[in-house]
Design an enzyme around this catalytic site. Sequence first.
Site, PDB file in Angstrom:
ATOM      1  CB  CYS A 167     -15.541  -7.441   6.368  1.00  0.00           C
ATOM      2  SG  CYS A 167     -17.082  -7.023   7.500  1.00  0.00           S
ATOM      3  CB  CYS A 189     -18.515  -4.799   5.270  1.00  0.00           C
ATOM      4  SG  CYS A 189     -17.649  -3.437   5.953  1.00  0.00           S
ATOM      5  CB  CYS A 210      -1.629   3.747   8.174  1.00  0.00           C
ATOM      6  SG  CYS A 210      -2.639   4.384   6.833  1.00  0.00           S
ATOM      7  CB  CYS A 252     -18.522   0.168   8.927  1.00  0.00           C
ATOM      8  SG  CYS A 252     -17.446  -0.737  10.010  1.00  0.00           S
ATOM      9  CB  CYS A 273      -0.930  -0.088   1.250  1.00  0.00           C
ATOM     10  SG  CYS A 273      -2.180   1.354   1.266  1.00  0.00           S
ATOM     11  NE  ARG A 329     -17.550  -5.430  13.407  1.00  0.00           N
ATOM     12  CZ  ARG A 329     -17.756  -5.235  12.099  1.00  0.00           C
ATOM     13  NH1 ARG A 329     -16.873  -4.237  11.555  1.00  0.00           N
ATOM     14  NH2 ARG A 329     -18.984  -4.911  11.631  1.00  0.00           N
ATOM     15  CB  CYS A 370      -1.014  -0.322   8.335  1.00  0.00           C
ATOM     16  SG  CYS A 370      -1.831  -1.498   7.118  1.00  0.00           S
TER      17      CYS A 370
HETATM   18  N1  SAM Z   1      -6.637   0.403   2.992  1.00  0.00           N
HETATM   19  C1  SAM Z   1      -7.885   0.822   3.433  1.00  0.00           C
HETATM   20  C2  SAM Z   1      -8.070   1.970   4.594  1.00  0.00           C
HETATM   21  O1  SAM Z   1      -7.020   1.958   5.294  1.00  0.00           O
HETATM   22  O2  SAM Z   1      -8.972   2.650   4.503  1.00  0.00           O
HETATM   23  C3  SAM Z   1      -8.473  -0.620   4.258  1.00  0.00           C
HETATM   24  C4  SAM Z   1      -7.816  -1.439   5.041  1.00  0.00           C
HETATM   25  S1  SAM Z   1      -7.067  -0.734   6.457  1.00  0.00           S
HETATM   26  C5  SAM Z   1      -5.903  -2.247   7.032  1.00  0.00           C
HETATM   27  C6  SAM Z   1      -8.535  -0.964   7.641  1.00  0.00           C
HETATM   28  C7  SAM Z   1      -8.405  -0.418   9.115  1.00  0.00           C
HETATM   29  O3  SAM Z   1      -7.696  -1.546  10.041  1.00  0.00           O
HETATM   30  C8  SAM Z   1      -7.689   0.686   9.334  1.00  0.00           C
HETATM   31  O4  SAM Z   1      -8.223   1.805   9.357  1.00  0.00           O
HETATM   32  C9  SAM Z   1      -7.210   0.559  10.780  1.00  0.00           C
HETATM   33  O5  SAM Z   1      -8.181   1.079  11.654  1.00  0.00           O
HETATM   34  C10 SAM Z   1      -7.191  -0.949  10.991  1.00  0.00           C
HETATM   35  N2  SAM Z   1      -5.863  -1.502  11.262  1.00  0.00           N
HETATM   36  C11 SAM Z   1      -4.712  -1.753  10.353  1.00  0.00           C
HETATM   37  N3  SAM Z   1      -3.666  -2.097  10.943  1.00  0.00           N
HETATM   38  C12 SAM Z   1      -4.159  -2.343  12.284  1.00  0.00           C
HETATM   39  C13 SAM Z   1      -3.218  -2.775  13.488  1.00  0.00           C
HETATM   40  N4  SAM Z   1      -2.210  -3.104  13.337  1.00  0.00           N
HETATM   41  N5  SAM Z   1      -3.805  -2.932  14.532  1.00  0.00           N
HETATM   42  C14 SAM Z   1      -5.395  -2.312  14.855  1.00  0.00           C
HETATM   43  N6  SAM Z   1      -5.904  -1.998  13.830  1.00  0.00           N
HETATM   44  C15 SAM Z   1      -5.405  -1.946  12.526  1.00  0.00           C
HETATM   45 FE1  SF4 Z   2      -2.945   1.199   3.329  1.00  0.00          FE
HETATM   46 FE2  SF4 Z   2      -3.049  -0.161   5.783  1.00  0.00          FE
HETATM   47 FE3  SF4 Z   2      -3.213   2.566   5.424  1.00  0.00          FE
HETATM   48 FE4  SF4 Z   2      -5.098   0.894   4.890  1.00  0.00          FE
HETATM   49  S1  SF4 Z   2      -4.420   1.233   6.924  1.00  0.00           S
HETATM   50  S2  SF4 Z   2      -4.642   2.711   3.554  1.00  0.00           S
HETATM   51  S3  SF4 Z   2      -4.015  -0.708   3.925  1.00  0.00           S
HETATM   52  S4  SF4 Z   2      -1.489   1.428   4.881  1.00  0.00           S
END
Ligand code: SAM
Ligand code: SF4
Length: 346
Positions: free
Chosen positions: A105, A136, A65, A196, A61, A268, A68
């Site tokens: 989802c 979802c 973030c 959501c 990606c 949730r 992530c």
């Molecule tokens: N890429 C898309 C986005 O970020 O909008 C969708 C997938 S993203 C992985 C979905 C959500 O997972 C993120 O917004 C975050 O809140 C949660 N998430 C991701 N990594 C995480 C982690 N290590 N621990 C807890 N929540 C996490």
């Molecule tokens: Fe990409 Fe992870 Fe951020 Fe979603 S949460 S936009 S998958 S880096």
Amino acid sequence: MLHSDPNTENRRKIWTADEARRVFDQPLMDLLFEAQTVHRKHFDPNRIQMSRLLSIKTGGCPEDCSYCSQSARHASGLSASKLLEVERVLAEARRARDAGATRYCMGAAWRSPKQRDMPQIVAMIEGVKALGMETCMTLGMLDGDQSRQLAEAGLDYYNHNIDTSEAHYGNVITTRTFADRMETLANVRASGMKVCSGGILGLGEGQQDRVDMLVTLANLAEAPDSVPINMLIPVEGTPMENAAPVDPIDFVRTIATARIMMPTSHVRLSAGRTAMSDEMQAMCFFAGANSIFVGDTLLTKDNPEEETDMVLFAKLGLEPMRAHEHLPEPVAEAAAPRDPAIPILR
Ligand code: SAM
Ligand code: SF4
Ligand code: DTB
């Protein structure tokens, strides 16, 4: 302050940060009593909605973030893969349905979907719906057109988390803004899909950030139908790998405050359950959480085994919510100013 909705005449509370903070800070027993009282007005306290997650496009990606595993900017060791074939997704969805999941989802590690991927995405939505499950997706940012395409395909929910408070946001993500997130949420709502949206605890935020995040969610033009509260799963190789763990009582307080501020939303208990004790999860359910992800993998990280969850459900006397079991229509009273002396109804 109250605002009155000209369409329904329902009165909806607009929360100030101070009011929300007072709810959050009250003695824990009062907070839990209030949250459980509100919960029982709108939900069966012994039923939990079960969703199943599948990563339909993993890793690589472009976003940064800091929590992530899927960001190409972090050395988490995760390799990127292409968008899954529709047949593969439908086979996984069928297995999930047969194991009792009522919502499927699908998540993609994208900043936003590309037009060329839309036919495959639409086929996934149609196929999963044909299996009788709610759908979802979480695919990153959407413009108005993309939101309409997904809504027309029949997508029920779109997940897009604000993650944290506006003030703390820039410490967590720099490649998109809080305002970008809000814009996608508005596009999703305008297209008619259910929203959501929630966040993560454990990103180095303070108590006020947690409260402010809930204020933003509760004060959206319509509160999200579903509010995931994740506890950070620290991922090696990400900037958050050594983040201080969240105090379990603070986590429970956040769930309870979310329940009180968004009485008719599904709250949730999302990522991080493998690191939670049975007692902590039980307190979260008592505080008003009524949805979980089931299955041993979230998108890329671990979740409790189904067997483990079933043992917990049996211990607590919890049962899965049935497919398409929806809330009663919110009534004016549901959104009126809270009354801490509301009697327990059942
Ligand atoms: N890429 C898309 C986005 O970020 O909008 C969708 C997938 S993203 C992985 C979905 C959500 O997972 C993120 O917004 C975050 O809140 C949660 N998430 C991701 N990594 C995480 C982690 N290590 N621990 C807890 N929540 C996490
Ligand atoms: Fe990409 Fe992870 Fe951020 Fe979603 S949460 S936009 S998958 S880096
Ligand atoms: C949400 O708020 N939590 C889910 C879902 N929405 C998409 C994702 C949790 C991801 C946890 C980390 C991982 O599995 O990579």
